[in-house]
Design a protein around this motif. Structure first.
Motif, PDB file in Angstrom:
ATOM      1  N   ALA A  81      35.472  48.413  45.337  1.00 25.42           N
ATOM      2  CA  ALA A  81      34.382  48.095  44.235  1.00 25.42           C
ATOM      3  C   ALA A  81      33.486  47.095  44.419  1.00 25.42           C
ATOM      4  CB  ALA A  81      35.385  47.876  42.968  1.00 25.42           C
ATOM      5  N   ALA A  82      34.038  45.781  45.260  1.00 28.03           N
ATOM      6  CA  ALA A  82      33.151  44.771  45.428  1.00 28.03           C
ATOM      7  C   ALA A  82      32.090  45.149  46.250  1.00 28.03           C
ATOM      8  CB  ALA A  82      33.947  43.536  45.897  1.00 28.03           C
ATOM      9  N   ALA A  83      32.328  45.866  47.332  1.00 29.68           N
ATOM     10  CA  ALA A  83      31.302  46.412  48.291  1.00 29.68           C
ATOM     11  C   ALA A  83      30.151  47.009  47.308  1.00 29.68           C
ATOM     12  CB  ALA A  83      31.766  47.315  49.146  1.00 29.68           C
ATOM     13  N   ALA A  84      30.616  47.748  46.447  1.00 25.98           N
ATOM     14  CA  ALA A  84      29.605  48.856  45.578  1.00 25.98           C
ATOM     15  C   ALA A  84      28.691  47.986  44.571  1.00 25.98           C
ATOM     16  CB  ALA A  84      30.409  49.752  44.920  1.00 25.98           C
ATOM     17  N   MET A  85      29.427  46.747  44.154  1.00 23.75           N
ATOM     18  CA  MET A  85      29.027  45.990  43.252  1.00 23.75           C
ATOM     19  C   MET A  85      27.985  44.987  44.027  1.00 23.75           C
ATOM     20  SD  MET A  85      31.845  44.407  40.652  1.00 23.75           S
ATOM     21  CE  MET A  85      30.799  43.495  39.937  1.00 23.75           C
ATOM     22  N   GLU A  86      28.141  44.859  45.344  1.00 24.94           N
ATOM     23  CA  GLU A  86      27.244  44.050  45.950  1.00 24.94           C
ATOM     24  C   GLU A  86      25.915  44.743  46.198  1.00 24.94           C
ATOM     25  OE1 GLU A  86      26.422  42.945  50.701  1.00 24.94           O
ATOM     26  OE2 GLU A  86      28.512  42.596  50.074  1.00 24.94           O
ATOM     27  N   GLN A  87      26.108  46.015  46.484  1.00 22.27           N
ATOM     28  CA  GLN A  87      24.870  47.021  47.006  1.00 22.27           C
ATOM     29  C   GLN A  87      24.037  47.035  45.392  1.00 22.27           C
ATOM     30  OE1 GLN A  87      23.887  47.895  49.741  1.00 22.27           O
ATOM     31  NE2 GLN A  87      25.398  46.842  50.435  1.00 22.27           N
ATOM     32  N   ALA A  88      24.798  47.210  44.274  1.00 24.01           N
ATOM     33  CA  ALA A  88      24.157  47.500  42.864  1.00 24.01           C
ATOM     34  C   ALA A  88      23.417  45.955  42.870  1.00 24.01           C
ATOM     35  CB  ALA A  88      25.238  47.475  41.943  1.00 24.01           C
ATOM     36  N   ALA A  89      23.977  44.750  43.110  1.00 24.16           N
ATOM     37  CA  ALA A  89      23.601  43.573  42.910  1.00 24.16           C
ATOM     38  C   ALA A  89      22.394  43.247  43.450  1.00 24.16           C
ATOM     39  CB  ALA A  89      24.492  42.359  43.099  1.00 24.16           C
ATOM     40  N   ARG A  90      22.233  43.750  44.903  1.00 19.30           N
ATOM     41  CA  ARG A  90      20.990  43.713  45.732  1.00 19.30           C
ATOM     42  C   ARG A  90      19.788  44.488  45.138  1.00 19.30           C
ATOM     43  NH1 ARG A  90      21.860  42.821  51.797  1.00 19.30           N
ATOM     44  NH2 ARG A  90      23.738  41.514  51.777  1.00 19.30           N
ATOM     45  N   ALA A  91      20.231  45.698  44.674  1.00 21.17           N
ATOM     46  CA  ALA A  91      18.917  46.554  43.948  1.00 21.17           C
ATOM     47  C   ALA A  91      18.660  45.768  42.562  1.00 21.17           C
ATOM     48  CB  ALA A  91      19.660  47.743  43.717  1.00 21.17           C
ATOM     49  N   LYS A  92      19.573  45.399  41.995  1.00 18.57           N
ATOM     50  CA  LYS A  92      19.058  44.659  40.854  1.00 18.57           C
ATOM     51  C   LYS A  92      18.633  43.317  41.073  1.00 18.57           C
ATOM     52  CE  LYS A  92      20.546  45.553  36.732  1.00 18.57           C
ATOM     53  NZ  LYS A  92      19.999  46.398  35.705  1.00 18.57           N
ATOM     54  N   ALA A  93      18.676  42.710  42.211  1.00 17.81           N
ATOM     55  CA  ALA A  93      18.025  41.489  42.496  1.00 17.81           C
ATOM     56  C   ALA A  93      16.456  41.904  42.644  1.00 17.81           C
ATOM     57  CB  ALA A  93      18.508  40.545  43.560  1.00 17.81           C
ATOM     58  N   VAL A  94      16.402  42.717  43.244  1.00 24.20           N
ATOM     59  CA  VAL A  94      14.963  43.342  43.416  1.00 24.20           C
ATOM     60  C   VAL A  94      14.336  43.489  42.210  1.00 24.20           C
ATOM     61  CG1 VAL A  94      13.144  45.120  44.925  1.00 24.20           C
ATOM     62  CG2 VAL A  94      15.529  43.945  45.771  1.00 24.20           C
ATOM     63  N   GLU A  95      14.784  44.295  41.471  1.00 23.62           N
ATOM     64  CA  GLU A  95      14.123  44.467  39.899  1.00 23.62           C
ATOM     65  C   GLU A  95      13.966  43.234  39.347  1.00 23.62           C
ATOM     66  OE1 GLU A  95      16.774  47.105  37.735  1.00 23.62           O
ATOM     67  OE2 GLU A  95      17.005  48.497  39.188  1.00 23.62           O
ATOM     68  N   SER A  96      14.920  42.294  39.347  1.00 24.21           N
ATOM     69  CA  SER A  96      14.833  40.949  38.567  1.00 24.21           C
ATOM     70  C   SER A  96      13.559  40.271  38.906  1.00 24.21           C
ATOM     71  CB  SER A  96      16.092  40.212  38.834  1.00 24.21           C
ATOM     72  OG  SER A  96      16.014  39.069  38.295  1.00 24.21           O
ATOM     73  N   ALA A  97      13.470  40.056  40.491  1.00 20.16           N
ATOM     74  CA  ALA A  97      12.401  39.426  41.148  1.00 20.16           C
ATOM     75  C   ALA A  97      11.029  40.009  40.490  1.00 20.16           C
ATOM     76  CB  ALA A  97      12.512  39.463  42.693  1.00 20.16           C
ATOM     77  N   ALA A  98      10.900  41.338  40.515  1.00 18.69           N
ATOM     78  CA  ALA A  98       9.773  42.085  40.013  1.00 18.69           C
ATOM     79  C   ALA A  98       9.366  41.723  38.519  1.00 18.69           C
ATOM     80  CB  ALA A  98       9.799  43.731  40.207  1.00 18.69           C
ATOM     81  N   ALA A  99      10.699  41.438  37.736  1.00 19.09           N
ATOM     82  CA  ALA A  99      10.504  41.123  36.265  1.00 19.09           C
ATOM     83  C   ALA A  99       9.890  39.788  36.027  1.00 19.09           C
ATOM     84  CB  ALA A  99      11.652  41.437  35.653  1.00 19.09           C
ATOM     85  N   ALA A 100      10.295  38.858  37.063  1.00 18.56           N
ATOM     86  CA  ALA A 100      10.016  37.473  37.211  1.00 18.56           C
ATOM     87  C   ALA A 100       8.442  37.295  37.846  1.00 18.56           C
ATOM     88  CB  ALA A 100      10.978  36.847  37.997  1.00 18.56           C
ATOM     89  N   GLY A 101       8.040  38.315  38.245  1.00 19.86           N
ATOM     90  CA  GLY A 101       6.711  38.171  38.857  1.00 19.86           C
ATOM     91  C   GLY A 101       6.678  37.632  40.119  1.00 19.86           C
TER      92      GLY A 101
END
Length: 134
Positions: free
Chosen positions: A30-50
Motif C-alpha cells: 500500500a505504501a508503494a502504491a501511495m508513493e506513486q499516487a503522491a508523485r502524480a499528485k505532486a505534478v498536479e499540485s505543481a501545475a496548480a501552483a503555476g
C-alpha cells in the motif's frame, strides 16, 4: 477434516507467527502504491501552483519516497519545495498533495492489508502488489 487439539494449536501458532509479516507486507504494498499516487499528485499540485519549469516539477516528483518498518509506513519528501507546496508560505497559497493522497488512498491501505492477512489465514501466498486507485 478432523484435527486433534494439538494439531489445531500447532496451526494456530503458525498463523500467529505469520500474521505480523502479512500485515507488514500488505502495508508495504500500500505504501508503494501511495508513493506513486503522491508523485502524480505532486505534478498536479505543481501545475496548480503555476510551476511549469520541468526541472523543478521533476525534482519535486522524484523527492517523494516511502519507508516501512514493521507496522508503520511513511510517505513523504525531503525537498523544501514539498513543504511549501503542501503548507503554503507567506507568498504562496498551499497546494497540498501528500495529505490529499493519504485521504484518497485510505481504502487501498485497508484492502491491501486485509488481503494479505486473508491470504495467510487461507494458506495462500501473499500478493505483494496493489493497484493504486487514483
Amino acid at each position: 477434516m478432523n484435527l486433534s487439539l494439538a494439531e489445531m494449536a500447532r496451526r494456530l501458532t503458525e498463523l500467529e507467527a505469520r500474521v505480523p509479516e502479512a500485515l507488514s507486507q500488505g502495508l508495504a504494498a500500500a505504501a508503494a502504491a501511495m508513493e506513486q499516487a503522491a508523485r502524480a499528485k505532486a505534478v498536479e499540485s505543481a501545475a496548480a501552483a503555476g510551476i511549469t519549469e520541468a526541472a523543478r516539477v521533476n525534482a519535486l516528483r522524484d523527492s517523494i519516497g516511502h519507508t516501512v518498518k514493521g507496522l508503520e509506513a511513511a510517505i513523504g519528501s525531503n525537498a523544501n519545495q514539498a513543504v511549501v507546496q503542501e503548507l503554503g508560505s507567506a507568498q504562496t497559497p498551499p497546494h497540498p498533495f501528500l495529505g490529499a493522497v493519504a485521504n484518497e488512498q485510505a481504502d487501498v491501505v485497508q484492502k491491501s492489508v486485509g488481503d494479505a492477512v486473508t491470504a495467510v489465514l487461507e494458506g495462500r501466498p501473499i500478493n505483494s502488489t496493489v493497484s493504486a486507485h487514483t
